[in-house]
Scaffold this active site. Sequence first.
Site: not given
Length: 282
Positions: A137-138, A157, A183-184, A186, A194, A224
């Site tokens: 699990r690592r 990102c 984290r963020s 577009d 991605n 966003h």
Amino acid sequence: MSRADQIFIDMCQDIIEDGTDTKGEKVRPVWEDGTPAYTIKKFAVVNRYHLAKEFPALTLRKTAIKSCVDEMLWVWQKKSNNIKELNSNIWNSWADASGSIGKAYGYQMGVKHSYKEGRMDQVDRVIYDLKNNPYSRRIMTNLYNHFDLHKMHLYPCAYSMTFNVTKNTDSDKLVLNGILNQRSQDVLAANNWNVCQYSVLLHMLAQVCDMQVGEFVHVIADAHIYDRHIPLVKELITREPLPAPTFWINPKVKDFYRFTTDDIRLENYQTHGQITKIPIAI
């Protein structure tokens, strides 16, 4: 019809109809003309893709599969932070005169760490564990190294990938699943880019570790749509989804470091017209 298209449509509608507008707030990104780049955003978007059922490339518009895979291999295989080793211009805005993007992305993947099994970088550790400790699990990578953030031209990102192995009752082969933490994002410029990158990565790792592909889960903390992208997105999600393409990967490649962009392709990939000249906030 493509399930990935419907996921994308639902996500965009939710952001536009129920998101938080940052207009007038203090924001970091700007447009090329220096105008603040405001967004409509949603917190903690989670999308699930069943890779054994279909490959999640959008048909609403074409995703350049070889280009996005080239960038993924630049980070995961070449472990590079220099755009001179990348066959596209997408990182040019963050590169210095030497071509470096600082101690980001591929640089972090290439750093060797000490384990009881020896010294390995993050990619080699993932492959080692998938082959030798598949139920661990690592099994994960992390690019968000606070010690080096000040030396990165752009904070990561898509910063963490966690791998988890399961098994279907109707097969002896193990199933490789993965969670990408971002984290963020577009959404217009990068979402399916991605999704396709890390779906291909799962296919590649599954093949070299003699596993089947399972689920790819994409977790986006701040999903966003930029203000200047909203009309483009609204038009895009009115398009009718087409059948999902078929993913092909060269079955002869058993070493992750031998894969090239020629070893993957999308067959019967039907798409609507491309959206061109998307403004990019920096």
